[in-house]
Scaffold this active site. Structure first.
Site, PDB file in Angstrom:
ATOM      1  N   HIS A  58       0.820  -1.208   0.000  1.00 23.47           N
ATOM      2  CA  HIS A  58       0.000   0.000   0.000  1.00 23.47           C
ATOM      3  C   HIS A  58       0.861   1.268   0.000  1.00 23.47           C
ATOM      4  CE1 HIS A  58      -3.190  -2.592   2.285  1.00 23.47           C
ATOM      5  NE2 HIS A  58      -3.190  -2.837   0.995  1.00 23.47           N
ATOM      6  N   PRO A  59       1.744   1.435  -0.974  1.00 24.73           N
ATOM      7  CA  PRO A  59       2.631   2.602  -0.945  1.00 24.73           C
ATOM      8  C   PRO A  59       1.881   3.873  -1.325  1.00 24.73           C
ATOM      9  CG  PRO A  59       2.998   1.346  -2.949  1.00 24.73           C
ATOM     10  CD  PRO A  59       1.948   0.611  -2.171  1.00 24.73           C
TER      11      PRO A  59
END
Lengths: 434, 534, 149
Positions: B471-472
């Site tokens: 989940h960058p």
């Protein structure tokens, strides 16, 4: 010898024809009004389902019966179905019972123009007076008025002229009511009345002659329900022939097919028939469906179409044993690989579907087992949607993820493995079905 | 330079963000061109590649990883990332037409109102330049576009009902949910909003529990970004696959003039446009901006703040596995249907990280069987089958998404020395978690112990090494101040008037929730802005 | 350690094999064309006995044997003595190791990292009443709330 009398005969014949035409604009025998009686309206709702009015006259569930469905008509082009809601300006809100009946059973609009026989008045002519009154009550009191103007036919003059339809009617329109046949029981007669009339099975399932007319309108006519091609779909032979038709189905299987669209190990309804199941048959009562099935099962056998029962072909596949763990790419992927990747998740790697029959088996499948692979190709390209009161079934479309070549290869693989013989679908054949 | 094409709008990246923007603008009659670094692979091939792969827990192996568009993949992220930080950063993503939503887990949460104003509320992190209320209509629009189910607001107030009803909760998760909430109502284990069709939706079939959301939904019941790629194309957008953007060209008026890309052979092409949208997810977007250096822009495009590549956030993850006391039979139905949301928000956020805790509802038959064989004992079939049943029916796995704050030292930097096969720099990742996260994780460990105890667990194994969760966000951060932000409240570059970013990269906080729905909502908002201007 | 009960491994298939215990078993240096088929036959018989199945997919078996041979080249030659040992009820430790390899191959469908089967991996049969194989539908939609216990 000088045939001086020939021109006179021709002119006389012309006068007779025109006079005959003028006489052939029949009127409804019904008159007066119909009261807003809830029971009658409810009965009319049921009969409208039996007549499957929605399949042509409803485009969006938000505006039932507002018309607008585009339909191709031979020689004319494209017509759009009319608005039959009770809207006064754009629908049939100002139509009397007689005007309604004249359209439904005689094919003549309130303004006197002939309807194209795309409206199956040829079949609806069989419907009795009481049922017409109930239908009228439903469309007058039971349907929400929607203001919607639909496009005019795409034809250019002279194809906009409708009077040639009178000639067509003279040649091909019988117009008689259904008559009870003694010698058959009440269930058979009820089934015959429904099949020939409101359910208008022959409109799709009876082949057509040179004037695009059904070659037979009941079981006494040769070729009745023996199958026809409708654009890109095939309406199968549903006579009692054991191989070519549905003779080897039990009446209960036929009833279940009509009521649900799914008989595990036999057949599932797709395309136009899925619509008929969704809008019509699934909403009718069990007795009527049993009657319809009983009648259809007695139609004279016609053996054109296929030498073997469509629904009794094919065997489970074992392709997975040789392909699992084996790498592939675009160039090396076999049709069996497409089957495994695109079909097997629901239809099982053997093609057996799920045990409860929710996801159908691909063998013992009347579509896969049919000699003409078009219906199978259609379902692969466009998917399938069949919604009844109890189920909302969607098979996704694969047209956007498979090329024409891949669809053709897949169809040929599926029919070879799960049908009677491998079809010979081509890339070009698939592209025409998109 | 081989050729020049042009379009009204040039979008870099054919994932959910890029394709939603493309779809909206194509429907509005604009000419749209999407450049996608990676290839296009039809679903059926990925399904078969998954079935062919030996480790069924590897979520990216079925996908391509071509030399011209390399990406960090599950089992070998370091083939691409260059680790420069104190701890390893291993979040993986996909570079291909359709993007990373090919293999997410269908979780489509909204963020909470407080997630947009952590600085003013808790004194930590940053405030977004927009509020939850600003984004709320776009959250709904995204839910309709994607097809989302739900049965409550989960702490994110909503004005409209969900597009689809919530499907039933799988048995294992329902039992756990009831037991955990009875033990401690503060846990607040709930169902979750998800994008798996609970009825036919938009041509998609109903979810039938393939238990394979990640890596690939075989039937397309789950939403994937490819669906908007196809819609965009249907509306007239064009997609160029295997087109790796490597340079953003700025014109004399500080507006972006063109994007240069290389094809799979390394040959160069140039695309001219009126407006440009970067939609290449959180690692590639800043990388592209930073390598687009020139005399006028020695620090890269759009980087007057110096923040491009910085403020990398993700969900540092800890986990626990155990065998439940009673058989619960995980792996029936979707891969994830419930979450513990009791610690996603609250006053404690001023001192320690919030987190969401969820279980992984996976069919583990094969991996449990392999563990049994590793024990080295030859069993009779009846005994072996019984042991497989016992292990597969009781294996439980929980993990946690902690919120990390935007720290400028967590960053992406294009390598000056390491390049990929077509000469484009690989990304260096500087990554560490701070005490804010560690304090939160210490509490998480206690919650894990409670979960184990409530479910009668044994053979418990904790993993406290902070993994990441795919989940960058944050590397081209949104803000009101061009001195510390890359894009403004409209996701427009402060430096280049015709440059927008539709990506998680703009997010000013990562919250505790999965990021896809917020990415989609922001993308639809960018599209609305563009529709008015282009 | 659960010892193999000597008697329990004598299944019908082994009895059949035992009846022709010497006929058709490969010997070293066998040149006839039937050699490979016979090795597969023996492998299948041993597999059926070990897994307790009267039927196993022969095509899968052929590929598993091929994959096993790459790891253990002598495995085909070890089949007949293993078959005999299983029938007589006294396999030695080394034979048990081979038996374990074969069991694992059938149960997980793999030999090391080589995938031979997935759908037909026997492990899934052990749980098939409650679990379906990932990437295949579990049943009619939305089935999973039902209590499987």
């Amino acid at each position: 010898m000088n045939k001086w009398w020939v021109p006179a005969v021709v002119v006389l014949a012309g006068i007779v024809v025109v006079a005959g035409l003028a006489l052939h604009k029949p009127h409804s025998p019904l008159s007066g009004e119909v009261a807003d009686d809830p029971a009658l309206v409810q009965r009319g709702r049921y009969l409208a389902a039996a007549g499957d009015c929605a399949s042509c006259h409803t485009v969006s569930d938000a505006s039932p019966y507002a018309g607008g469905l585009a339909m191709p008509v031979p020689l004319v082009g494209t017509i759009h179905t009319p608005n039959i809601t009770p809207d006064a300006q754009t629908g049939i809100g100002t139509w009397s019972l007689a005007a309604f009946d004249r359209a439904v059973r005689y094919g003549i609009r309130k303004d006197g123009k002939n309807l194209y026989p795309a409206m199956p008045y040829v079949s609806y002519a069989k419907v009795d007076d009481e049922d017409i009154k109930a239908l009228y009550a439903y469309f007058k009191y039971g349907v929400r008025a929607v203001s919607q103007v639909n496009p005019a036919p795409s034809a250019a003059w002279p194809m906009t002229m409708r009077w040639p339809l009178q000639l067509w009617n003279v040649a091909f329109f019988d117009g008689s009511r259904y008559q009870i046949k003694s010698g058959h029981d009440a269930q058979w007669n009820r089934g015959a009345y429904l099949a020939q009339g409101l359910a208008h099975c022959g409109t799709c399932h009876t082949p057509r002659g040179i004037g695009f007319q059904q070659v037979a309108l009941d079981e006494t006519g040769s070729g009745y329900l023996s199958g026809a091609l409708l654009g890109k779909w095939e309406a199968y032979n549903i006579t009692s022939d054991s191989n070519a038709g549905i003779g080897s189905w039990s009446p209960e299987q036929l009833r279940e097919y009509l009521a649900t669209g799914n008989v595990p190990g036999v057949a599932q309804a797709a395309g136009p028939m899925a619509e008929a199941v969704a809008h019509s048959f699934s909403q009718m009562n069990r007795d009527d469906m049993a009657a319809l099935a009983a009648y259809v099962k007695t139609t004279p056998p016609v053996s054109t179409g296929t030498p073997h029962p469509r629904q009794a072909q094919g065997t489970p596949s074992d392709v997975v044993a040789g392909l699992r763990g084996v790498s592939f790419n675009d160039a090396t992927a076999k049709p069996a690989r497409i089957f495994l990747g695109a079909c097997a998740s629901c239809h099982h790697w053997t093609g057996a579907g799920t045990r409860d029959g929710y996801y159908p088996s691909l063998f013992h499948n009347s579509t896969v087992g049919a000699p003409n692979p078009n219906n199978l190709a259609q379902v692969i390209l466009h998917g399938l949607h069949r919604k009844t009161a109890s189920q909302d079934i969607r098979m996704p479309a694969f047209g956007s993820t498979l090329s024409d070549k891949e669809v053709a290869a897949l169809v040929n693989f599926l029919t070879g493995q799960f049908g009677a013989n491998a079809a010979q679908m081509t890339e070009e054949g698939v592209s025409k079905l998109r | 330079m081989n050729d020049t094409q042009d379009a009204d709008i040039v979008i870099v990246g054919a994932g959910v963000a890029g394709s939603m923007v493309a779809h909206q603008l194509a429907m509005a009659g604009k000419s749209v061109l999407i450049l996608e670094a990676g290839p296009r692979v039809p679903r059926w091939q990925t399904v078969e590649r998954f079935r062919n792969q030996p480790d069924k827990g590897d979520m990216s192996e079925a996908y391509p990883n071509p030399p011209w568009a390399p990406a960090p993949h599950y089992s070998k992220p370091h083939d691409y990332y260059i680790q420069k930080g104190a701890i390893v950063y291993a979040s993986e993503y996909l570079r291909m037409v359709g993007g990373t939503t090919w293999h997410f887990t269908a979780n489509t949460w909204r963020f909470r109102p407080n997630d947009f104003k952590e600085k003013s509320t808790f004194g930590v992190g940053r405030d977004w330049p927009i509020s939850y209320d600003d984004l709320e209509p776009y959250y709904y629009k995204a839910e309709v576009e994607i097809g989302v189910t739900g049965d409550q607001d989960y702490g994110s107030p909503r004005k409209q009902p969900y597009p689809m009803r919530q499907p039933p909760t799988p048995y294992a998760e329902k039992v756990a949910m009831e037991l955990l909430n009875a033990f401690n109502p503060e846990f607040n284990v709930t169902t979750q909003p998800a994008c798996r069709a609970s009825r036919p939706y938009d041509g998609r079939p109903t979810c039938s529990g393939n238990n394979n959301c990640s890596p690939i939904c075989p039937i397309g019941a789950m939403y994937n970004g490819i669906m908007h790629v196809e819609k965009a194309e249907h509306a007239g957008a064009r997609v160029l696959e295997n087109a790796v953007a490597y340079k953003i060209e700025v014109g004399p008026d500080r507006k972006i003039k063109a994007v240069h890309y290389k094809d799979s052979q390394g040959a160069s092409h140039r695309i001219i446009g009126k407006y440009f949208v970067l939609a290449s997810h959180t690692i590639e977007t800043p990388k592209l901006m930073l390598i687009s250096t020139s005399g006028d822009y020695p620090n890269g495009v759009g980087n007057s703040s110096g923040m491009v590549g910085r403020n990398l956030m993700d969900h540092p993850k800890t986990s626990v596995t155990f065998y439940s006391g009673k058989p619960l039979w995980p792996g029936r139905g979707p891969e994830q249907s419930t979450s513990m949301i009791g610690y996603c928000d609250g006053a404690f956020r001023s001192t320690m990280a919030a987190k969401k805790i969820q279980n992984w509802d996976l069919n583990v038959t094969l991996s449990e069987t392999q563990k049994i064989f590793k024990e080295g004992k030859l069993l009779k079939p009846a005994a072996l089958n019984a042991r497989i049943r016992d292990r597969a029916s009781r294996f439980m796995s929980y993990n946690s998404y902690h919120e990390i704050l935007p720290l400028p030292t967590n960053r992406v930097v294009p390598s000056k020395t390491e390049k990929d096969a077509i000469g484009i720099p690989r990304p260096e990742i500087y990554w560490n978690v701070d005490d804010y996260v560690k304090r939160g994780a210490a509490h998480t460990r206690k919650v894990f112990a409670d979960i184990v105890s409530v479910l009668g667990g044994s053979e418990t194994e904790y993993d406290d090494t902070f993994g990441t969760s795919q989940h960058p966000v944050g590397t081209t951060i949104m803000g009101n101040d061009p001195r510390d932000s890359v894009v403004d409240a409209d996701c427009r570059s402060f430096d280049h008037q015709n440059l927008f970013i539709a990506s998680g990269a703009v997010m000013a906080s990562v919250s505790t929730f999965n990021i896809t729905l917020t990415i989609a909502a922001l993308a639809l908002r960018v599209a609305d802005t563009l529709k008015k201007e282009v | 350690m659960v010892p193999i009960s000597r008697r329990h491994f004598v299944g019908a298939t082994l009895a059949i094999l035992g009846a022709g215990a010497t006929a058709g078993l490969p010997a070293q240096g066998l040149e006839s064309e039937g050699a490979e088929n016979t090795a597969l036959d023996t492998f299948m018989a041993v597999s059926r006995a070990l897994t307790g199945r009267s039927q196993l997919d022969r095509a899968v078996g052929a590929r598993l044997l091929e994959a096993l041979e790459k790891v253990t080249p002598s495995i085909a030659a070890q089949m007949p003595p293993l078959a005999r040992a299983l029938k007589s009820g006294a396999p030695n430790a080394q034979q048990e190791t081979v038996a374990l390899e074969i069991m694992q191959a059938w149960y997980v469908g793999m030999v090391g990292k080589v995938v031979v089967t997935y759908e037909q991996a026997l492990a899934f049969d052990a749980v098939s009443d409650n679990l379906s194989i990932r990437s295949y539908v579990g049943g009619a939609p939305l089935f999973w709330a039902k209590d499987p216990t």
